[in-house]
Design a protein around this motif. Structure first.
Motif, PDB file in Angstrom:
ATOM      1  N   LYS A 215       0.829  -1.208   0.000  1.00  0.00           N
ATOM      2  CA  LYS A 215       0.000   0.000   0.000  1.00  0.00           C
ATOM      3  C   LYS A 215       0.866   1.261   0.000  1.00  0.00           C
ATOM      4  O   LYS A 215       0.509   2.273  -0.622  1.00  0.00           O
ATOM      5  CB  LYS A 215      -0.952   0.006   1.196  1.00  0.00           C
ATOM      6  N   ASP A 216       2.014   1.212   0.677  1.00  0.00           N
ATOM      7  CA  ASP A 216       2.903   2.364   0.692  1.00  0.00           C
ATOM      8  C   ASP A 216       3.607   2.542  -0.648  1.00  0.00           C
ATOM      9  O   ASP A 216       3.817   3.667  -1.107  1.00  0.00           O
ATOM     10  CB  ASP A 216       3.946   2.211   1.807  1.00  0.00           C
ATOM     11  N   ALA A 219       1.109   4.127  -2.857  1.00  0.00           N
ATOM     12  CA  ALA A 219       0.935   5.543  -2.526  1.00  0.00           C
ATOM     13  C   ALA A 219       2.102   6.366  -3.056  1.00  0.00           C
ATOM     14  O   ALA A 219       1.919   7.491  -3.535  1.00  0.00           O
ATOM     15  CB  ALA A 219       0.817   5.713  -1.016  1.00  0.00           C
ATOM     16  N   LYS A 222       1.657   6.763  -6.779  1.00  0.00           N
ATOM     17  CA  LYS A 222       0.600   7.744  -7.038  1.00  0.00           C
ATOM     18  C   LYS A 222       1.132   9.167  -6.860  1.00  0.00           C
ATOM     19  O   LYS A 222       0.820  10.068  -7.656  1.00  0.00           O
ATOM     20  CB  LYS A 222      -0.584   7.486  -6.107  1.00  0.00           C
ATOM     21  N   SER A 284       6.127  11.961   1.994  1.00  0.00           N
ATOM     22  CA  SER A 284       4.728  11.645   1.694  1.00  0.00           C
ATOM     23  C   SER A 284       4.328  10.234   2.077  1.00  0.00           C
ATOM     24  O   SER A 284       3.277   9.755   1.670  1.00  0.00           O
ATOM     25  CB  SER A 284       4.457  11.843   0.195  1.00  0.00           C
ATOM     26  N   SER A 286       3.314   7.043   4.737  1.00  0.00           N
ATOM     27  CA  SER A 286       2.447   6.908   5.909  1.00  0.00           C
ATOM     28  C   SER A 286       3.287   6.935   7.172  1.00  0.00           C
ATOM     29  O   SER A 286       4.497   6.744   7.143  1.00  0.00           O
ATOM     30  CB  SER A 286       1.661   5.603   5.838  1.00  0.00           C
TER      31      SER A 286
END
Length: 409
Positions: A215-216, A219, A222, A284, A286
């Protein structure tokens, strides 16, 4: 968040305090000034204090190819102690102040105090004993530091889970200080085996991204697409002997029936993209999850970038400045670029842009750039970057010294 920093006898920093009193550091700070004013030295001083908390001063010196004797100021030739103070404010924990003296001969702090809200002492060295306050369920602890072998700060060896909670918070913030003043595309192109962080020069960037949760990594991809829309994937592979390979996948429209897919090894990727990727990986991501929930919820500590504009296309600067202003981490940058200042709102520029200069004794000092009468007047008519362009930096040290004299009287 770091609210204040003091250091004495570190290179050109003699009796140096950031920011100038009575102000406090905010979530974003931009340092400007002439070459040689001490901007990089300030970042190195933060990095030094962070490695005191880690107990990794010797390896830090080796990485920078310095000796311990290189740390102290040439203006104070006989003085071996580096005095420091780090002020941290954390919701729910109050204001924590860590002060101490690092002995460059012994390579450790021979004096240290941690206070909470100006009253409670959570840690203190006295008569060769380290006194550490306990918790409701754990008694206070004493260590005979005079006879102990340790490097850097006493924070590096105490078990923060068993003592005053403020010490755990402080160690988390200080040990996660990151100065990336050696960041370079040449380093970022290297393969690495392990990557708990990206390294001083970004030499562990590929390994760091490889170790991110899915997920990181998504991200991060993105976030990179906002700068480079053609990027579709960050691909990492574990090679033989544990080396990690980073590849950038780009997607383009094709005149053929199917879109074209271009996959490039990090060694073939342009400098600007790599530098943006390294910055994004630090500001940026988490919040950390490798500590207890209470400490992990605090997020990561301050990250520092030298000459943030290097290698980045001017058309991307507005996006970069917005990213830094919105970052979860506290950010301190240095710059020579008026573009960086011009994308700052006036109210933020007034508080966040600090001018470093050498005083008549050669010591690095600091004032807020837009506290100076000449720049303050111009800011009423021009943008921050335009003021920067329209100002002769060589004339500002004399104006700054005059302002400091007036403020002190």
């Amino acid at each position: 968040m770091i609210k204040g920093f003091y250091i004495d006898n570190f290179k050109s920093l003699v009796d140096f305090r950031l920011p100038p009193t009575p102000h406090q550091l905010g979530s974003f700070t931009c340092l400007v000034g002439l070459n040689g004013a001490g901007k990089s030295t300030v970042l190195q001083a933060f990095d030094f204090v962070g490695h005191l908390a880690n107990g990794q001063v010797a390896s830090w010196l080796k990485q920078r190819e310095w000796k311990a004797s290189d740390l102290t100021s040439r203006f104070l030739k006989l003085k071996k102690l580096i005095q420091f103070e780090l002020e941290v404010e954390v919701p729910g924990e109050g204001r924590i102040v860590w002060s101490g003296a690092f002995n460059t001969t012994e390579m450790r702090c021979t004096a240290e105090t941690v206070t909470v809200d100006g009253v409670e002492q959570a840690l203190h060295i006295k008569d060769g004993q380290l006194l550490v306050a306990g918790t409701d369920s754990k008694p206070s602890v004493q260590y005979p530091v005079r006879s102990m072998k340790y490097e850097g700060s006493t924070l590096s060896f105490i078990n923060v889970r068993d003592v005053h909670p403020a010490l755990g918070v402080l160690k988390h913030v200080a040990a996660n200080l990151r100065s990336l003043d050696l960041l370079s595309p040449q380093s970022m192109r290297r393969r690495a085996k392990e990557g708990a962080d990206i390294g001083y020069g970004g030499e562990r960037l590929g390994a760091f991204i490889h170790g991110l949760p899915a997920k990181d990594k998504a991200a991060l991809t993105k976030a990179l697409k906002k700068f480079y829309p053609q990027v579709s994937e960050l691909s990492t592979t574990a090679l033989r002997a544990g080396w990690k390979d980073l590849r950038i996948v780009e997607q383009y429209d094709s005149v053929q029936t199917a879109p074209s897919r271009l996959e490039s090894d990090a060694r073939q990727v342009n400098d600007g993209l790599l530098r943006v990727l390294a910055i994004l990986s630090q500001v940026s991501m988490s919040k950390t999850t490798d500590h207890s929930k209470r400490i992990g919820d605090l997020g990561q500590s301050c990250v520092l970038f030298d000459e943030i504009e290097n290698g980045i296309n001017p058309e991307l600067m507005q996006k970069l400045v917005r990213l830094l202003l919105d970052a979860e981490r506290q950010v301190i940058v240095t710059t020579h670029s008026p573009l960086v200042l011009n994308y700052l709102p006036d109210d933020i520029a007034r508080e966040a842009v600090l001018l470093l200069y050498r005083n008549s004794a050669g010591h690095t000092k600091v004032v807020r750039l837009f506290d100076l009468p000449s720049t303050q007047k111009k800011l009423a008519l021009l943008g921050p970057g335009e003021v920067f362009v329209d100002t002769h930096l060589e004339a500002l040290p004399a104006e700054a010294m005059a302002l400091v004299k007036v403020q002190a009287s």
